[in-house]
Design a protein around this motif. Structure first.
Motif, PDB file in Angstrom:
ATOM      1  N   PHE A  75     -18.177  32.387  42.848  1.00 35.51           N
ATOM      2  CA  PHE A  75     -18.465  32.036  44.227  1.00 35.51           C
ATOM      3  C   PHE A  75     -18.482  30.526  44.426  1.00 35.51           C
ATOM      4  CE2 PHE A  75     -20.944  36.177  44.472  1.00 35.51           C
ATOM      5  CZ  PHE A  75     -20.020  36.803  45.287  1.00 35.51           C
ATOM      6  N   THR A  76     -17.899  30.071  45.517  1.00 34.36           N
ATOM      7  CA  THR A  76     -18.140  28.705  45.976  1.00 34.36           C
ATOM      8  C   THR A  76     -19.530  28.670  46.615  1.00 34.36           C
ATOM      9  OG1 THR A  76     -17.263  29.082  48.203  1.00 34.36           O
ATOM     10  CG2 THR A  76     -15.681  28.438  46.477  1.00 34.36           C
ATOM     11  N   VAL A  77     -20.020  27.472  46.914  1.00 36.22           N
ATOM     12  CA  VAL A  77     -21.331  27.356  47.560  1.00 36.22           C
ATOM     13  C   VAL A  77     -21.322  28.071  48.907  1.00 36.22           C
ATOM     14  CG1 VAL A  77     -22.955  25.734  48.632  1.00 36.22           C
ATOM     15  CG2 VAL A  77     -22.001  25.250  46.367  1.00 36.22           C
ATOM     16  N   LEU A  81     -23.562  31.292  49.850  1.00 37.32           N
ATOM     17  CA  LEU A  81     -24.436  31.237  51.017  1.00 37.32           C
ATOM     18  C   LEU A  81     -24.196  32.430  51.931  1.00 37.32           C
ATOM     19  CD1 LEU A  81     -26.502  29.709  52.783  1.00 37.32           C
ATOM     20  CD2 LEU A  81     -24.574  28.489  53.805  1.00 37.32           C
ATOM     21  N   ALA A  82     -22.922  32.751  52.173  1.00 38.60           N
ATOM     22  CA  ALA A  82     -22.595  33.886  53.035  1.00 38.60           C
ATOM     23  C   ALA A  82     -23.152  35.189  52.466  1.00 38.60           C
ATOM     24  CB  ALA A  82     -21.075  33.991  53.201  1.00 38.60           C
ATOM     25  N   GLU A 117     -27.914  23.710  45.804  1.00 40.78           N
ATOM     26  CA  GLU A 117     -27.224  23.417  47.059  1.00 40.78           C
ATOM     27  C   GLU A 117     -27.236  24.627  47.986  1.00 40.78           C
ATOM     28  OE1 GLU A 117     -22.885  21.690  48.605  1.00 40.78           O
ATOM     29  OE2 GLU A 117     -23.378  21.748  46.456  1.00 40.78           O
ATOM     30  N   THR A 118     -26.992  25.811  47.416  1.00 41.77           N
ATOM     31  CA  THR A 118     -26.998  27.032  48.221  1.00 41.77           C
ATOM     32  C   THR A 118     -28.389  27.305  48.778  1.00 41.77           C
ATOM     33  OG1 THR A 118     -25.235  27.987  46.852  1.00 41.77           O
ATOM     34  CG2 THR A 118     -26.515  29.507  48.195  1.00 41.77           C
ATOM     35  N   ALA A 119     -29.420  27.140  47.945  1.00 35.86           N
ATOM     36  CA  ALA A 119     -30.791  27.387  48.390  1.00 35.86           C
ATOM     37  C   ALA A 119     -31.189  26.420  49.497  1.00 35.86           C
ATOM     38  CB  ALA A 119     -31.752  27.272  47.211  1.00 35.86           C
ATOM     39  N   LEU A 121     -29.169  25.013  51.709  1.00 36.50           N
ATOM     40  CA  LEU A 121     -28.495  25.442  52.938  1.00 36.50           C
ATOM     41  C   LEU A 121     -29.149  26.699  53.501  1.00 36.50           C
ATOM     42  CD1 LEU A 121     -24.782  24.901  51.827  1.00 36.50           C
ATOM     43  CD2 LEU A 121     -26.060  23.529  53.483  1.00 36.50           C
ATOM     44  N   ALA A 122     -29.496  27.632  52.619  1.00 38.46           N
ATOM     45  CA  ALA A 122     -30.101  28.886  53.069  1.00 38.46           C
ATOM     46  C   ALA A 122     -31.451  28.648  53.739  1.00 38.46           C
ATOM     47  CB  ALA A 122     -30.267  29.840  51.890  1.00 38.46           C
ATOM     48  N   SER A 123     -32.158  27.588  53.305  1.00 39.73           N
ATOM     49  CA  SER A 123     -33.480  27.300  53.886  1.00 39.73           C
ATOM     50  C   SER A 123     -33.374  26.870  55.346  1.00 39.73           C
ATOM     51  CB  SER A 123     -34.191  26.210  53.075  1.00 39.73           C
ATOM     52  OG  SER A 123     -33.549  24.949  53.240  1.00 39.73           O
ATOM     53  N   ARG A 124     -32.149  26.534  55.797  1.00 40.46           N
ATOM     54  CA  ARG A 124     -31.964  26.113  57.185  1.00 40.46           C
ATOM     55  C   ARG A 124     -31.532  27.265  58.087  1.00 40.46           C
ATOM     56  NH1 ARG A 124     -28.177  20.812  56.165  1.00 40.46           N
ATOM     57  NH2 ARG A 124     -28.862  20.393  54.021  1.00 40.46           N
ATOM     58  N   ILE A 125     -31.418  28.434  57.517  1.00 45.25           N
ATOM     59  CA  ILE A 125     -30.945  29.603  58.271  1.00 45.25           C
ATOM     60  C   ILE A 125     -32.099  30.597  58.426  1.00 45.25           C
ATOM     61  CG2 ILE A 125     -29.317  31.532  58.302  1.00 45.25           C
ATOM     62  CD1 ILE A 125     -27.469  29.779  56.570  1.00 45.25           C
TER      63      ILE A 125
END
Length: 235
Positions: A75-77, A81-82, A117-119, A121-125
């Motif tokens: 997986f890419t970041v 994330l998706a 990095e994924t975590a 980004l996920a914290s903003r959703i």
């Protein structure tokens, strides 16, 4: 090598030699750690749902069931994330236990930098929903896989409770609510049962006959019904 990298590498090492086993000592030498560390790592993988088991004896060791695992997806970041967001939407669904297990597996094989990095980004959703509904009985989702008839205790919108045998045919999700679509033997017809109104779901030994579920049979008058699966338009 970080622990996350080692967990990923352990799975791939066992996959490469499956169905032959690898001993904890061999794996310890391979990764430059103690046998106790390897055993802790393998235990963590087992608890996350990775199908690893131990074979006893002098020539035994740890084996991986490759028929129940996926090869590494890389997986890419953005892809991770998706997937993380998609799994998060299932937290109140009949698939919540499998979604949680799948998320643990993704975390276990994601390198530290990408995971951070994924975590972040996920914290903003965030997901906005109505008041948290009651959870459907655990194991309800397995009915589609096993094909078994379910005996459910169901409370209708007026508060009346009935016990009935149903033949699971599919699920429909709308907002925070998930509906079991099934052939109801009590009513002798197709019915939609809201997951949070199913107080109990007991699988019977009988396997349900194969029935064809067509979108038009659901009689949905509001909203747009779309399928989920390979080749389906996610938009």
């Amino acid at each position: 090598m970080t622990r996350t990298d080692r967990l990923y590498a352990l799975v791939e090492e066992l996959r490469a030699v499956a169905p032959r086993p690898r001993s904890a000592r061999w794996l310890a030498d391979r990764f430059g750690v103690s046998s106790r560390t390897i055993e802790r790592d393998l235990s963590a993988l087992q608890q996350s749902g990775v199908p690893i088991w131990a074979e006893p004896g002098r020539t035994g060791g740890y084996c991986l069931d490759t028929t129940h695992t996926l090869a590494p997806l890389g997986f890419t970041v953005d892809e991770a994330l998706a997937v993380m967001v998609a799994l998060g939407t299932l937290a109140e669904s009949p698939f919540r236990d499998s979604a949680t297990s799948a998320l643990r597996k993704i975390v276990a094989v994601t390198d530290d930098r990408s995971l951070r990095e994924t975590a972040d980004l996920a914290s903003r959703i965030h997901l906005l929903g109505d008041e948290k509904p009651a959870e459907a009985p655990s194991g309800l989702a397995a009915a589609l896989h096993t094909g078994q008839v379910l005996r459910i205790s169901y409370t209708d919108r007026d508060g009346g409770t009935t016990e009935r045998d149903v033949e699971p045919m599919g699920f429909v999700g709308k907002g925070d609510n998930w509906y079991l679509i099934a052939w109801c033997r009590l009513r002798d017809g197709l019915r939609a049962f809201r997951g949070d109104r199913i107080a109990d779901a007991e699988p019977l030994t009988e396997r349900a006959p194969r029935r064809t579920l067509r979108a038009e049979d659901l009689g949905i008058v509001e909203g747009r019904l779309r399928a989920i699966g390979p080749g389906q338009d996610p938009a």
